[in-house]
Design a protein around this motif. Structure first.
Motif, PDB file in Angstrom:
ATOM      1  N   GLU A  37     -15.081   7.189  -8.454  1.00 53.20           N
ATOM      2  CA  GLU A  37     -15.433   5.966  -7.724  1.00 53.20           C
ATOM      3  C   GLU A  37     -14.939   4.715  -8.441  1.00 53.20           C
ATOM      4  O   GLU A  37     -15.678   3.752  -8.643  1.00 53.20           O
ATOM      5  CB  GLU A  37     -16.936   5.926  -7.481  1.00 53.20           C
ATOM      6  N   SER A  65      -4.396   6.306  -7.334  1.00 56.68           N
ATOM      7  CA  SER A  65      -3.195   5.610  -6.864  1.00 56.68           C
ATOM      8  C   SER A  65      -3.357   4.101  -6.952  1.00 56.68           C
ATOM      9  O   SER A  65      -2.400   3.388  -7.263  1.00 56.68           O
ATOM     10  CB  SER A  65      -2.877   6.019  -5.432  1.00 56.68           C
ATOM     11  N   THR A  66      -4.559   3.608  -6.685  1.00 57.24           N
ATOM     12  CA  THR A  66      -4.798   2.166  -6.804  1.00 57.24           C
ATOM     13  C   THR A  66      -4.528   1.706  -8.231  1.00 57.24           C
ATOM     14  O   THR A  66      -3.886   0.679  -8.458  1.00 57.24           O
ATOM     15  CB  THR A  66      -6.250   1.831  -6.405  1.00 57.24           C
ATOM     16  N   TYR A 109     -10.361  -3.977  -1.940  1.00 58.07           N
ATOM     17  CA  TYR A 109      -9.674  -4.130  -0.651  1.00 58.07           C
ATOM     18  C   TYR A 109     -10.667  -4.812   0.275  1.00 58.07           C
ATOM     19  O   TYR A 109     -11.437  -4.139   0.951  1.00 58.07           O
ATOM     20  CB  TYR A 109      -9.291  -2.772  -0.075  1.00 58.07           C
ATOM     21  N   ASN A 142      -9.483  12.833  -4.419  1.00 57.14           N
ATOM     22  CA  ASN A 142      -8.890  11.853  -3.502  1.00 57.14           C
ATOM     23  C   ASN A 142      -9.833  10.667  -3.328  1.00 57.14           C
ATOM     24  O   ASN A 142     -11.034  10.851  -3.202  1.00 57.14           O
ATOM     25  CB  ASN A 142      -8.641  12.494  -2.138  1.00 57.14           C
ATOM     26  N   GLY A 143      -9.256   9.488  -3.330  1.00 58.53           N
ATOM     27  CA  GLY A 143     -10.063   8.293  -3.068  1.00 58.53           C
ATOM     28  C   GLY A 143     -10.828   7.778  -4.276  1.00 58.53           C
ATOM     29  O   GLY A 143     -11.605   6.839  -4.165  1.00 58.53           O
ATOM     30  N   ALA A 144     -10.605   8.381  -5.449  1.00 57.96           N
ATOM     31  CA  ALA A 144     -11.333   7.924  -6.637  1.00 57.96           C
ATOM     32  C   ALA A 144     -10.731   6.648  -7.209  1.00 57.96           C
ATOM     33  O   ALA A 144     -11.384   5.925  -7.949  1.00 57.96           O
ATOM     34  CB  ALA A 144     -11.333   9.015  -7.696  1.00 57.96           C
ATOM     35  N   GLY A 145      -9.476   6.373  -6.856  1.00 58.38           N
ATOM     36  CA  GLY A 145      -8.820   5.160  -7.349  1.00 58.38           C
ATOM     37  C   GLY A 145      -7.607   5.441  -8.225  1.00 58.38           C
ATOM     38  O   GLY A 145      -7.105   4.528  -8.885  1.00 58.38           O
ATOM     39  N   ALA A 170     -14.146  -3.321   0.278  1.00 62.46           N
ATOM     40  CA  ALA A 170     -14.093  -1.933  -0.189  1.00 62.46           C
ATOM     41  C   ALA A 170     -13.583  -1.857  -1.621  1.00 62.46           C
ATOM     42  O   ALA A 170     -12.723  -2.642  -2.035  1.00 62.46           O
ATOM     43  CB  ALA A 170     -13.202  -1.122   0.726  1.00 62.46           C
ATOM     44  N   GLY A 205     -11.545  -0.449  -4.750  1.00 68.82           N
ATOM     45  CA  GLY A 205     -10.369   0.314  -5.122  1.00 68.82           C
ATOM     46  C   GLY A 205     -10.617   0.875  -6.505  1.00 68.82           C
ATOM     47  O   GLY A 205     -10.871   2.054  -6.680  1.00 68.82           O
ATOM     48  N   TYR A 210       0.832  -1.214   0.000  1.00 68.07           N
ATOM     49  CA  TYR A 210       0.000   0.000   0.000  1.00 68.07           C
ATOM     50  C   TYR A 210       0.855   1.249   0.000  1.00 68.07           C
ATOM     51  O   TYR A 210       1.909   1.259   0.569  1.00 68.07           O
ATOM     52  CB  TYR A 210      -0.924   0.000   1.227  1.00 68.07           C
TER      53      TYR A 210
END
Lengths: 261, 292
Positions: B204, B43-44, B13, B38-41, B16, B18, A261
């Motif tokens: 998302e 970096s994933t 995850y 942020n959190g949209a994916g 959840a 990613g 991560y």
């Protein structure tokens, strides 16, 4: 071998600190022997009549008045426990520290297979443990010669070899746990070393749980046993090495699939 | 040839999300923007592409190489600039750069020296003494010094001062001219608008739009600013309505003629109808989805 070298450089100071600490304690212990020897006749009686305490530390099997008896128990505890802590702490952090320090992303975005990473890190661990044991072994011999005691080479070889096996086993076990953890945890490392040590003391106290000696690596590096038997206990070491190998295999399987991560 | 191609790439995850059945295509040679909050994916997606994580399902390829099976070959051709530039604190900058090139089995000394000079980075400093911006520069040199075919940049400009940002983007444009594909993930829309030729918007875990910047910016929506008073309740296709004392501002994506008719019924003293900037487009895409 870049990761291997990188790892050795990184661990240099902790390697030197632990080697120095164990080496100095061992030296103090050995130097104290000539003074102790003169008073040993009395001490020996006391030590061998302290009931379960005596058997827990194997003092019923050894003569404290002889150098090897003294060395096996006093120095054995220093090198045994010290080495066990060092091996466990190094191994428990070896893989997980990259995630804890958030350097895993840097390392693993290079063209390095995970297998290579695990292998080089494991090699670095084994190399450090081996070097530490060699240095301590040579150092102990030098100090013994300095205090002009006769060198009990055969028994010393057995003792040091058994401690080495014990440290390798703990390294393997903690390395497996390291692959599984996301954050380094020194507590687990110390906990494992301490628990294994206590299991052996308990097994020494009562024969009803003597099977514990096959579980803990301290079972085959109990100084009193090794010296009085005059050889290493192959089966116990073999079982230990199986634990060690399984744990290392687990480390490979786990780390190759691990999400960073 | 595609530099990056994912088909239904999914990373969960546990329960959840990613990224969710992500389809993305980046042509070789593109200067590609990857936009999302942020959190949209974002970096994933990047971490899955680089093999730091295993996809839950779906496939991904970089230069035709499979992201799970041929990870090392991909990483040899790729430079990655992580959003958090973290290194071994006790090492010197030049040791980090050397370690990085040794892991690639390459000699990058010349390029490293050139990049350090251009970015004004002192290679003899220890990592732990560096500021965030200077650590970022180390990460930039690490990502660029082996002259990769693909550069993946995750929020590259955080911590860099405006002058350094300019130097950095100059280098990126030079590399892009030489054929390097650049994948720039960011939530700074002006950055994307200024530098990228194409972009994808992620929301998302899904790509909700992917096109050239020009097309993305030229959606039907216009920014309408009115000085005066008009009743616009009857209009459909209004978003982001802001009402002031004598002013009215909204994004409009409905029929133009209806808009003009409606405006003519009111008291309009001043009027401007303009292309919204990417920031507004971005909101437009997000709100559109939310309305569904």
């Amino acid at each position: 071998m870049s990761i291997f070298k990188h790892e050795l450089k990184r661990n240099q100071s902790s390697f030197l600190t632990w080697t120095l600490a164990i080496g100095s304690l061992l030296m103090i212990c050995i130097i104290l022997f000539p003074e102790m020897k003169d008073e040993m006749s009395g001490v020996n009686d006391i030590f061998s009549s302290m009931g379960s305490f005596t058997s827990a530390f194997g003092m019923d099997k050894l003569n404290f008045g002889t150098f090897i008896g003294y060395y096996a128990i006093e120095c054995g505890n220093i090198l045994g426990l010290g080495g066990a802590f060092y091996a466990s702490l190094q191994a428990i952090n070896m893989l997980s520290k990259e995630e804890k320090d958030k350097t895993a992303e840097f390392l693993l975005s290079h063209p390095v297979t995970r297998t290579r990473l695990v292998t080089e890190k494991l090699m670095a661990l084994i190399f450090e443990i081996t070097m530490m044991n060699l240095i301590i072994y040579l150092w102990a011999m030098i100090v013994i010669l300095i205090i002009k005691e006769e060198l009990p080479l055969a028994q010393m070889n057995l003792l040091h070899l058994s401690y080495y096996f014990m440290q390798i086993e703990l390294t393997g076990i903690c390395f497996g746990i390291s692959a599984w953890m996301k954050r380094g945890n020194m507590g687990i490392g110390i906990g494992i070393a301490m628990t294994m040590y206590l299991l052996n003391l308990i097994a020494n106290l009562t024969t009803s749980v003597s099977f514990l000696k096959y579980i803990t690596p301290f079972g085959y590096c109990d100084g009193a046993n090794v010296v009085s038997l005059g050889h290493l206990e192959g089966i116990k070491i073999f079982i230990g090495m199986i634990f060690c190998t399984l744990s290392v295999l687990y480390a490979y399987i786990k780390y190759i699939r691990k999400d960073i991560y | 040839m595609e530099a990056i191609k994912t088909i239904e790439l999914t990373k969960m995850y546990g329960q959840a999300r990613g990224i969710d059945h992500l389809d993305l295509k980046v042509e070789a040679g593109d200067f590609f923007g990857f936009i999302g909050p942020n959190g949209a994916g974002k970096s994933t997606t990047i971490r899955t592409l680089l093999g730091l994580m295993r996809p839950t399902s779906g496939t991904g390829e970089i230069f035709g190489l499979d992201i799970v099976q041929q990870r090392e070959m991909i990483l040899q051709k790729t430079g990655y600039l992580p959003s958090e530039a973290i290194f071994y604190p006790n090492m010197k900058v030049k040791d980090i750069l050397e370690f990085s090139s040794r892991l690639r089995k390459m000699d990058c000394q010349k390029e490293a020296k050139y990049l350090c000079e251009r970015l004004q980075l002192d290679p003899f400093k220890k990592i732990e003494t560096l500021s965030l911006g200077n650590r970022k520069k180390v990460a930039i040199v690490c990502a660029l010094q082996h002259r990769p075919d693909l550069l993946i940049l995750d929020e590259p400009t955080t911590g860099l001062d405006p002058l350094m940002q300019k130097v950095f983007f100059d280098i990126l444009h030079e590399r892009n001219q030489e054929g390097t594909t650049i994948f720039l993930s960011s939530h700074v829309l002006s950055e994307i608008q200024r530098h990228c030729t194409r972009a994808a918007i992620i929301r998302e875990g899904k790509i909700i739009a992917c096109d050239t910047i020009d097309v993305l910016a030229k959606t039907k929506a216009k920014r309408v600013n009115i000085h005066g008073s008009v009743a616009v309740d009857t209009l459909t296709g209004i978003r982001d309505l802001k009402e002031g004392k004598d002013t009215l501002s909204f994004l409009y994506s409905g029929d133009m003629l209806t808009l003009l008719h409606t405006l003519s019924t009111g008291d309009v003293q001043d009027l401007s109808i303009s292309e919204p900037d990417l920031e507004e487009i971005f909101l437009h895409y997000y709100e559109k989805e939310e309305n569904i």
